[in-house]
Write a protein that holds these residues in place. Structure first.
Motif, PDB file in Angstrom:
ATOM      1  N   VAL A 191      30.056 -30.226 -17.796  1.00  0.00           N
ATOM      2  CA  VAL A 191      30.590 -31.581 -17.838  1.00  0.00           C
ATOM      3  C   VAL A 191      31.477 -31.698 -19.076  1.00  0.00           C
ATOM      4  CG1 VAL A 191      28.623 -32.619 -16.636  1.00  0.00           C
ATOM      5  CG2 VAL A 191      28.589 -32.441 -19.126  1.00  0.00           C
ATOM      6  N   ASP A 192      32.276 -32.778 -19.142  1.00  0.00           N
ATOM      7  CA  ASP A 192      33.178 -32.912 -20.291  1.00  0.00           C
ATOM      8  C   ASP A 192      33.029 -34.229 -21.039  1.00  0.00           C
ATOM      9  OD1 ASP A 192      34.317 -34.666 -18.514  1.00  0.00           O
ATOM     10  OD2 ASP A 192      36.136 -33.485 -18.176  1.00  0.00           O
ATOM     11  N   ASN A 193      31.959 -34.992 -20.752  1.00  0.00           N
ATOM     12  CA  ASN A 193      31.716 -36.219 -21.510  1.00  0.00           C
ATOM     13  C   ASN A 193      30.232 -36.558 -21.485  1.00  0.00           C
ATOM     14  OD1 ASN A 193      31.170 -38.260 -19.210  1.00  0.00           O
ATOM     15  ND2 ASN A 193      33.102 -37.293 -18.595  1.00  0.00           N
ATOM     16  N   MET A 194      29.834 -37.440 -22.402  1.00  0.00           N
ATOM     17  CA  MET A 194      28.425 -37.793 -22.566  1.00  0.00           C
ATOM     18  C   MET A 194      27.847 -38.468 -21.330  1.00  0.00           C
ATOM     19  SD  MET A 194      26.473 -37.131 -25.162  1.00  0.00           S
ATOM     20  CE  MET A 194      25.365 -38.540 -25.115  1.00  0.00           C
ATOM     21  N   VAL A 195      28.608 -39.363 -20.728  1.00  0.00           N
ATOM     22  CA  VAL A 195      28.108 -40.092 -19.559  1.00  0.00           C
ATOM     23  C   VAL A 195      27.741 -39.122 -18.449  1.00  0.00           C
ATOM     24  CG1 VAL A 195      28.685 -41.725 -17.729  1.00  0.00           C
ATOM     25  CG2 VAL A 195      29.357 -42.206 -20.092  1.00  0.00           C
ATOM     26  N   ASP A 196      28.639 -38.175 -18.167  1.00  0.00           N
ATOM     27  CA  ASP A 196      28.367 -37.197 -17.112  1.00  0.00           C
ATOM     28  C   ASP A 196      27.196 -36.288 -17.484  1.00  0.00           C
ATOM     29  OD1 ASP A 196      30.359 -38.204 -15.561  1.00  0.00           O
ATOM     30  OD2 ASP A 196      31.821 -36.640 -16.024  1.00  0.00           O
ATOM     31  N   MET A 197      27.090 -35.970 -18.765  1.00  0.00           N
ATOM     32  CA  MET A 197      25.994 -35.105 -19.197  1.00  0.00           C
ATOM     33  C   MET A 197      24.647 -35.773 -18.952  1.00  0.00           C
ATOM     34  SD  MET A 197      25.307 -33.306 -22.903  1.00  0.00           S
ATOM     35  CE  MET A 197      24.703 -34.775 -23.734  1.00  0.00           C
ATOM     36  N   LEU A 198      24.545 -37.049 -19.317  1.00  0.00           N
ATOM     37  CA  LEU A 198      23.287 -37.774 -19.139  1.00  0.00           C
ATOM     38  C   LEU A 198      23.015 -38.041 -17.662  1.00  0.00           C
ATOM     39  CD1 LEU A 198      23.423 -40.242 -22.156  1.00  0.00           C
ATOM     40  CD2 LEU A 198      22.365 -37.994 -22.010  1.00  0.00           C
ATOM     41  N   GLN A 199      24.057 -38.277 -16.886  1.00  0.00           N
ATOM     42  CA  GLN A 199      23.873 -38.452 -15.443  1.00  0.00           C
ATOM     43  C   GLN A 199      23.402 -37.151 -14.800  1.00  0.00           C
ATOM     44  OE1 GLN A 199      27.641 -40.028 -14.067  1.00  0.00           O
ATOM     45  NE2 GLN A 199      26.970 -42.152 -14.307  1.00  0.00           N
ATOM     46  N   GLN A 200      23.934 -36.037 -15.286  1.00  0.00           N
ATOM     47  CA  GLN A 200      23.519 -34.727 -14.792  1.00  0.00           C
ATOM     48  C   GLN A 200      22.040 -34.502 -15.064  1.00  0.00           C
ATOM     49  OE1 GLN A 200      24.344 -32.327 -12.771  1.00  0.00           O
ATOM     50  NE2 GLN A 200      25.472 -30.769 -13.905  1.00  0.00           N
ATOM     51  N   ALA A 201      21.621 -34.820 -16.277  1.00  0.00           N
ATOM     52  CA  ALA A 201      20.212 -34.658 -16.630  1.00  0.00           C
ATOM     53  C   ALA A 201      19.322 -35.525 -15.748  1.00  0.00           C
ATOM     54  CB  ALA A 201      19.999 -35.016 -18.109  1.00  0.00           C
ATOM     55  N   LYS A 202      19.758 -36.768 -15.505  1.00  0.00           N
ATOM     56  CA  LYS A 202      18.980 -37.677 -14.662  1.00  0.00           C
ATOM     57  C   LYS A 202      18.955 -37.212 -13.214  1.00  0.00           C
ATOM     58  CE  LYS A 202      18.549 -42.533 -13.333  1.00  0.00           C
ATOM     59  NZ  LYS A 202      19.101 -43.905 -13.483  1.00  0.00           N
ATOM     60  N   ALA A 203      20.127 -36.801 -12.697  1.00  0.00           N
ATOM     61  CA  ALA A 203      20.230 -36.383 -11.301  1.00  0.00           C
ATOM     62  C   ALA A 203      19.381 -35.153 -11.011  1.00  0.00           C
ATOM     63  CB  ALA A 203      21.685 -36.103 -10.942  1.00  0.00           C
ATOM     64  N   LEU A 204      19.254 -34.288 -12.013  1.00  0.00           N
ATOM     65  CA  LEU A 204      18.492 -33.061 -11.833  1.00  0.00           C
ATOM     66  C   LEU A 204      17.028 -33.228 -12.215  1.00  0.00           C
ATOM     67  CD1 LEU A 204      21.132 -30.507 -13.139  1.00  0.00           C
ATOM     68  CD2 LEU A 204      20.628 -31.183 -10.783  1.00  0.00           C
ATOM     69  N   GLU A 205      16.637 -34.488 -12.478  1.00  0.00           N
ATOM     70  CA  GLU A 205      15.242 -34.831 -12.731  1.00  0.00           C
ATOM     71  C   GLU A 205      14.680 -34.163 -13.972  1.00  0.00           C
ATOM     72  OE1 GLU A 205      13.113 -33.960  -9.161  1.00  0.00           O
ATOM     73  OE2 GLU A 205      14.071 -35.561  -8.039  1.00  0.00           O
ATOM     74  N   LEU A 206      15.549 -33.994 -14.969  1.00  0.00           N
ATOM     75  CA  LEU A 206      15.047 -33.451 -16.221  1.00  0.00           C
ATOM     76  C   LEU A 206      14.304 -34.523 -17.002  1.00  0.00           C
ATOM     77  CD1 LEU A 206      14.838 -31.174 -18.241  1.00  0.00           C
ATOM     78  CD2 LEU A 206      17.059 -31.804 -19.153  1.00  0.00           C
ATOM     79  N   PHE A 207      14.762 -35.792 -16.882  1.00  0.00           N
ATOM     80  CA  PHE A 207      14.116 -36.877 -17.610  1.00  0.00           C
ATOM     81  C   PHE A 207      13.837 -38.047 -16.688  1.00  0.00           C
ATOM     82  CE2 PHE A 207      17.038 -34.678 -20.516  1.00  0.00           C
ATOM     83  CZ  PHE A 207      16.077 -34.040 -21.248  1.00  0.00           C
TER      84      PHE A 207
END
Length: 209
Positions: free
Chosen positions: A193-209
């Motif tokens: 990813v190339d920004n914070m929003v996408d990074m946090l969405q990625q973490a959420k989407a992949l059920e890391l948090f």
């Protein structure tokens, strides 16, 4: 008799484990603590054989607490106990020095088995987790990203996902802000990813948090 200290922020979990293990002739819950301050205060007075440590224990996260435990109390065995995804956090906690990892959804008899195994000098992960970790990453694309992350990167991502700013992350992990920024850049690269929003969405989407 194995002396067990339960480090968990939930009173129901504390009381439930005390009640379940009370009849046991193999182990004894010698104390319960709800925070990391409480944990390290307890250890100044008494040393258990094993700590059952909640991943999300308040004040500092479980991996940070684990690192301090390994440094200050290397003789104490630590079994991580969490509701977080096994195949994400187990590897990180084992790298940080835990002797085992078990999910809070596990059967209590399996928890007892894990405690005994870890307390007697062995490592513990479930058979299911061992099988999943052995799979080719190409069969499980979402998780492959997280297996690339270092333990420290997982810690930083967890704190950022909790809404903490760079300065707060740095203070909690004993880093400087520049180092946190470096970790953020690495996380974005590894998570593609190339920004914070996408990074946090990625973490959420992949059920890391």
């Amino acid at each position: 008799m194995i002396k067990v200290l339960v480090a968990d922020s939930h009173p129901i979990v504390q009381k439930g484990l005390e009640s379940f293990f009370k009849p046991s002739t193999d182990l004894d819950v010698v104390g319960t603590v709800a925070t990391t301050n409480g944990l390290f205060d307890y250890l100044t007075k008494s040393t258990p054989d094993l700590i059952l440590l909640e991943m999300d224990i308040p004040e500092v996260n479980g991996i940070t607490a684990l690192r301090k435990l390994k440094k200050d109390y290397p003789e104490v065995r630590v079994l991580m106990y969490s509701a977080q995804p096994e195949d994400v956090y187990a590897v990180s906690t084992l790298r940080a020095g835990a002797h085992g990892y078990i999910s809070k959804t596990s059967d209590l008899e399996l928890l007892k088995e894990a405690i005994i195994k870890v307390a007697t000098g062995n490592m513990f992960i479930t058979n299911e987790l061992a099988q999943r970790l052995a799979f080719d990453e190409s069969t499980n694309k979402p998780r492959k990203y997280f297996r690339r992350l270092s333990t420290r990167e997982v810690e930083v991502l967890k704190l950022l996902s909790a809404g903490k700013r760079n300065k707060q992350v740095a203070e909690e992990l004993g880093l400087n802000e520049k180092t946190v920024s470096t970790y953020k850049a690495r996380l974005m690269r590894k998570l593609n990813v190339d920004n914070m929003v996408d990074m946090l969405q990625q973490a959420k989407a992949l059920e890391l948090f």
